[in-house]
Design an enzyme around this catalytic site. Structure first.
Site, PDB file in Angstrom:
ATOM      1  N   CYS A  56       0.844  -1.196   0.000  1.00 13.56           N
ATOM      2  CA  CYS A  56       0.000   0.000   0.000  1.00 13.56           C
ATOM      3  C   CYS A  56       0.886   1.257   0.000  1.00 13.56           C
ATOM      4  CB  CYS A  56      -0.910  -0.008   1.234  1.00 13.56           C
ATOM      5  SG  CYS A  56      -2.015   1.417   1.267  1.00 13.56           S
ATOM      6  N   CYS A  60       0.438   4.921   6.944  1.00  7.15           N
ATOM      7  CA  CYS A  60      -0.186   4.730   8.264  1.00  7.15           C
ATOM      8  C   CYS A  60       0.809   3.980   9.179  1.00  7.15           C
ATOM      9  CB  CYS A  60      -1.479   3.951   8.129  1.00  7.15           C
ATOM     10  SG  CYS A  60      -2.517   4.564   6.768  1.00  7.15           S
ATOM     11  N   CYS A  63       0.404   0.272  10.325  1.00  4.80           N
ATOM     12  CA  CYS A  63      -0.098  -0.747   9.402  1.00  4.80           C
ATOM     13  C   CYS A  63       0.980  -1.629   8.778  1.00  4.80           C
ATOM     14  CB  CYS A  63      -0.914  -0.079   8.301  1.00  4.80           C
ATOM     15  SG  CYS A  63      -1.690  -1.324   7.228  1.00  4.80           S
ATOM     16  N   CYS A 100     -16.687  -9.054   5.490  1.00  2.00           N
ATOM     17  CA  CYS A 100     -16.008  -7.781   5.252  1.00  2.00           C
ATOM     18  C   CYS A 100     -14.752  -8.018   4.420  1.00  2.00           C
ATOM     19  CB  CYS A 100     -15.553  -7.158   6.568  1.00  2.00           C
ATOM     20  SG  CYS A 100     -16.887  -6.914   7.721  1.00  2.00           S
ATOM     21  N   CYS A 131     -19.628  -6.018   3.480  1.00  2.00           N
ATOM     22  CA  CYS A 131     -18.924  -4.805   3.885  1.00  2.00           C
ATOM     23  C   CYS A 131     -17.615  -4.763   3.109  1.00  2.00           C
ATOM     24  CB  CYS A 131     -18.650  -4.851   5.388  1.00  2.00           C
ATOM     25  SG  CYS A 131     -17.707  -3.420   5.980  1.00  2.00           S
ATOM     26  N   CYS A 191     -19.561   2.271   8.479  1.00  2.00           N
ATOM     27  CA  CYS A 191     -18.814   1.615   9.557  1.00  2.00           C
ATOM     28  C   CYS A 191     -17.566   2.459   9.756  1.00  2.00           C
ATOM     29  CB  CYS A 191     -18.463   0.194   9.125  1.00  2.00           C
ATOM     30  SG  CYS A 191     -17.315  -0.638  10.237  1.00  2.00           S
ATOM     31  N   ARG A 263     -18.004  -2.415  17.731  1.00  2.00           N
ATOM     32  CA  ARG A 263     -17.274  -3.660  17.473  1.00  2.00           C
ATOM     33  C   ARG A 263     -15.955  -3.709  18.216  1.00  2.00           C
ATOM     34  NH1 ARG A 263     -16.845  -3.933  12.041  1.00  2.00           N
ATOM     35  NH2 ARG A 263     -18.998  -4.589  12.078  1.00  2.00           N
TER      36      ARG A 263
END
Ligand code: SAM
Ligand code: DTB
Ligand code: SF4
Length: 350
Positions: A56, A60, A63, A100, A131, A191, A263
């Site tokens: 990616c 972040c 991550c 998801c 999702c 979400c 969640r």
């Protein structure tokens, strides 16, 4: 006024005052509000699948999938639809009601859209809620996914606006808010939540919840992740958060977003059963179920089933393949769901 009136004008001071309550008062308040809307013994179960892993371009700092950090992660191209369907079927058989799908993208490319919309249609046809979390979405992309039947879109604010720049520099807080409004405008359910335990201050946890609760409409689902510290990421060695602060975060989320599913998300692998039990009491009523999150471990299914049994919790039943059909078909589907729930417990007989 009911104690669980929906508000969108929470001040930071009010939220910090909730965090500062004695734990017993906070838990009592959160649990009382929880019972006004939800069956306190029901937990919604989602299964996560990484449909495109690693490489990616974003930075972040938490991550494992960012190309900027060496985490030893094996990257994968976008999965074939057949493989995704096989995983969704097994998730359904295991008792998950929502599937998801997550991709390590800044945003989906236009050429991926037909493929993604087909994926949504095929998973939904199995009778599961769908999702996706694919990064930023334009208004058109959100509309396309909504038209394909995507039920939820996950896009987290991650932390407070003040701490955000210490965590991510390649996209702005406003980018995230914009994606959430595009998702909301498309008619999909939102979400959105965040991560705690990233070295943020208590005021940042309050600030994150304030942003979520003061959105025009509360997110339908609010994932609260405890940082999973992955070797090679800049946050690898950050100090542990006091687990009771995590419980407080769940409780305050429940109080200020009384009708949202809260969640208990990443980080359960390192939580004791007792800590998770406190989170369920504080108002968490959804989990990711299955031994892997996107790339990191999650508790084994059997361990979760054992915990559910010990606590007298049951999974929420999902929709059915006949979701938009007539009531006779729905009744038939409900019978199928009962069977799936039964299998969930049978499979985990202890
Ligand atoms: N790439 C897309 C994006 O970031 O919008 C979607 C996938 S991304 C992995 C989804 C979310 O997972 C992030 O927003 C973050 O909240 C959460 N996450 C990622 N790594 C995590 C970690 N190490 N610990 C806890 N949560 C994490
Ligand atoms: C969310 O808030 N948590 C999930 C889901 N949304 C996509 C992701 C957790 C990822 C944890 C790190 C990993 O497994 O890669
Ligand atoms: Fe990429 Fe999402 Fe990970 Fe950020 S959280 S690096 S956008 S996969």
């Amino acid at each position: 006024m009911s104690s669980s009136a929906i508000r969108h004008d929470w001040t930071k001071a009010e939220i910090e005052a909730l965090f500062a309550l004695p734990m017993n008062d906070l838990l009592f308040k959160a649990h009382s509000i929880h019972r006004e809307t939800f069956d306190p013994n029901e937990v919604q179960i989602s299964r996560l699948l990484s449909i495109k892993t690693g490489a990616c371009p974003e930075d972040c700092k938490y991550c494992p999938q960012s190309a900027r950090y060496d985490t030893g992660l094996e990257k994968e191209r976008l999965l074939e639809i057949e493989k995704v369907i096989t995983e969704a079927k097994s998730a359904k058989a295991a008792g998950a009601s929502r599937f998801c799908m997550g991709a390590a993208w800044r945003n989906p490319r236009e050429r991926d859209m037909p493929y993604l919309t087909q994926m949504v249609k095929d998973v939904r046809a199995l009778g599961m809620e769908t999702c996706m979390t694919l990064g930023m979405l334009s208004p058109d992309q959100a509309d396309e996914l909504a038209s394909a039947g995507l039920d939820y879109y996950n896009h987290n604010l991650d932390t407070s606006p003040e701490y955000y720049g210490d965590v991510i520099t390649t996209r702005t807080y406003q980018n995230r808010i914009d994606t959430l409004s595009n998702v909301r405008a498309s008619g999909m359910k939102v979400c959105s939540g965040g991560i705690v335990g990233m070295g943020e201050k208590a005021t940042d946890r309050a600030g994150l919840l304030q942003q979520l609760a003061n959105l025009e409409q509360h997110p339908d689902s609010v994932p609260i992740n405890m940082l999973v510290k992955v070797a090679g990421t800049p946050f690898e060695k950050i100090d542990d958060l006091d687990p009771l602060e995590f419980v407080r975060t769940i409780a305050v989320a429940r109080i200020i977003m009384p009708k949202s599913r809260v969640r208990l998300s990443a980080g359960r692998e390192n939580m004791t059963d007792e800590l998770q039990s406190m989170c369920f009491f504080a108002g968490a009523n959804s989990i990711f179920y299955g031994c892997k999150l996107l790339t990191t471990p999650n508790p084994e299914e059997n361990d979760d089933m054992t915990l559910f049994k010990r606590l007298g919790l049951h999974p929420e039943q999902g929709p059915s393949a006949d979701i938009d059909s007539d009531s006779a078909l729905l009744a038939k589907a409900n019978a199928k769901k009962d069977k799936a729930t039964q299998q969930f417990f049978d499979a985990g007989a202890i």
